[in-house]
Design an enzyme around this catalytic site. Sequence first.
Site, mmCIF file in Angstrom:
data_model
loop_
_atom_site.group_PDB
_atom_site.id
_atom_site.type_symbol
_atom_site.label_atom_id
_atom_site.label_comp_id
_atom_site.label_asym_id
_atom_site.label_seq_id
_atom_site.Cartn_x
_atom_site.Cartn_y
_atom_site.Cartn_z
ATOM 1 N N SER A 106 -2.702 -7.849 2.890
ATOM 2 C CA SER A 106 -3.133 -7.641 4.276
ATOM 3 C C SER A 106 -3.669 -8.945 4.864
ATOM 4 O O SER A 106 -3.448 -9.236 6.042
ATOM 5 C CB SER A 106 -4.230 -6.574 4.343
ATOM 6 O OG SER A 106 -3.737 -5.337 3.954
ATOM 7 N N LYS A 110 -17.197 -5.255 12.107
ATOM 8 C CA LYS A 110 -17.197 -6.320 13.118
ATOM 9 C C LYS A 110 -16.089 -7.324 12.883
ATOM 10 O O LYS A 110 -15.552 -7.900 13.798
ATOM 11 C CB LYS A 110 -18.555 -7.033 13.123
ATOM 12 C CG LYS A 110 -19.598 -6.257 13.916
ATOM 13 C CD LYS A 110 -20.905 -7.011 13.992
ATOM 14 C CE LYS A 110 -22.035 -6.058 14.314
ATOM 15 N NZ LYS A 110 -23.260 -6.370 13.619
ATOM 16 N N HIS A 119 0.838 -1.210 0.000
ATOM 17 C CA HIS A 119 0.000 0.000 0.000
ATOM 18 C C HIS A 119 0.871 1.258 0.000
ATOM 19 O O HIS A 119 0.574 2.220 -0.716
ATOM 20 C CB HIS A 119 -0.893 0.043 1.247
ATOM 21 C CG HIS A 119 -1.908 -1.057 1.343
ATOM 22 N ND1 HIS A 119 -2.093 -1.795 2.478
ATOM 23 C CD2 HIS A 119 -2.812 -1.522 0.440
ATOM 24 C CE1 HIS A 119 -3.073 -2.677 2.286
ATOM 25 N NE2 HIS A 119 -3.522 -2.530 1.052
ATOM 26 N N ARG A 153 -1.716 -6.897 -8.472
ATOM 27 C CA ARG A 153 -0.600 -7.770 -8.108
ATOM 28 C C ARG A 153 -0.479 -8.977 -9.014
ATOM 29 O O ARG A 153 0.603 -9.471 -9.268
ATOM 30 C CB ARG A 153 -0.774 -8.279 -6.668
ATOM 31 C CG ARG A 153 -0.499 -7.254 -5.624
ATOM 32 C CD ARG A 153 -1.025 -7.675 -4.285
ATOM 33 N NE ARG A 153 -2.476 -7.652 -4.277
ATOM 34 C CZ ARG A 153 -3.226 -7.763 -3.193
ATOM 35 N NH1 ARG A 153 -2.660 -7.977 -2.033
ATOM 36 N NH2 ARG A 153 -4.531 -7.704 -3.271
HETATM 37 P P1 ADP Z 1 -9.584 -4.244 -0.663
HETATM 38 O O1 ADP Z 1 -10.285 -4.957 0.451
HETATM 39 O O2 ADP Z 1 -10.349 -3.091 -1.232
HETATM 40 O O3 ADP Z 1 -9.005 -5.127 -1.729
HETATM 41 P P2 ADP Z 1 -6.874 -3.872 0.286
HETATM 42 O O4 ADP Z 1 -6.460 -3.000 1.428
HETATM 43 O O5 ADP Z 1 -6.627 -5.321 0.396
HETATM 44 O O6 ADP Z 1 -8.396 -3.514 0.098
HETATM 45 O O7 ADP Z 1 -6.202 -3.360 -1.059
HETATM 46 C C1 ADP Z 1 -6.403 -2.053 -1.510
HETATM 47 C C2 ADP Z 1 -5.750 -1.897 -2.860
HETATM 48 O O8 ADP Z 1 -4.333 -2.015 -2.715
HETATM 49 C C3 ADP Z 1 -6.160 -2.932 -3.902
HETATM 50 O O9 ADP Z 1 -6.235 -2.294 -5.167
HETATM 51 C C4 ADP Z 1 -5.011 -3.913 -3.883
HETATM 52 O O10 ADP Z 1 -4.871 -4.572 -5.112
HETATM 53 C C5 ADP Z 1 -3.848 -2.978 -3.622
HETATM 54 N N1 ADP Z 1 -2.720 -3.690 -3.030
HETATM 55 C C6 ADP Z 1 -2.732 -4.445 -1.919
HETATM 56 N N2 ADP Z 1 -1.509 -4.977 -1.693
HETATM 57 C C7 ADP Z 1 -0.703 -4.528 -2.692
HETATM 58 C C8 ADP Z 1 0.674 -4.742 -3.046
HETATM 59 N N3 ADP Z 1 1.465 -5.545 -2.349
HETATM 60 N N4 ADP Z 1 1.148 -4.107 -4.138
HETATM 61 C C9 ADP Z 1 0.332 -3.322 -4.879
HETATM 62 N N5 ADP Z 1 -0.967 -3.101 -4.627
HETATM 63 C C10 ADP Z 1 -1.490 -3.695 -3.542
#
Ligand code: ADP
Length: 158
Positions: A130, A42, A18, A92
């Site tokens: 995450s 929740k 992120h 990704r």
């Molecule tokens: P969501 O639940 O909306 O997918 P995330 O927090 O998991 O939320 O991800 C938010 C955004 O960040 C998504 O577009 C995801 O693809 C991107 N993202 C998450 N991890 C990475 C990473 N390691 N490299 C690039 N983009 C990422």
Amino acid sequence: MTISALYPGSFDPLTNGHIDIITRAAAFADRLVVAIGAHHEKKAFLPAEARKTLIEDEISNIAGHIEVMIFDSLVVDAARGAGADLLIRGLRNGADFDYEMQMAGMNGALAPEVETVFLAASPGINYISSSLVRQISSMGGDISPFVPARIAAAILKG
Ligand code: ADP
């Protein structure tokens, strides 16, 4: 023309992936809003307010005009409310691509004036998610390679 962009996500927790997307988007957007989705509170690992504080701490190190907000509406409504004309999402792998293409299509149908822009994940951190960080943490593993140091410390502290 000024570019105002919204980067929506769960950020539960914020990872180095992120941070990479935020840094790169802030480099071309005049204003970047990191929007924390709090729809499934929740089930959250970290409360949305805690995620917001941690993200605010981290973005103080990143160049650019960056804001952080929490939303529980449709992403397109959050974008409209924030005055953003771009949605930023990271890609990704093929699974992200399939999901994100669908989301971009739906969001484009709901709000044609809001354009989705994909940034390719950077090499070396494109495997970070995450959900895997949450799993590793819940089983007592070391998450420090995947998240900023302050986030790892906050999670460890509970
Ligand atoms: P969501 O639940 O909306 O997918 P995330 O927090 O998991 O939320 O991800 C938010 C955004 O960040 C998504 O577009 C995801 O693809 C991107 N993202 C998450 N991890 C990475 C990473 N390691 N490299 C690039 N983009 C990422």
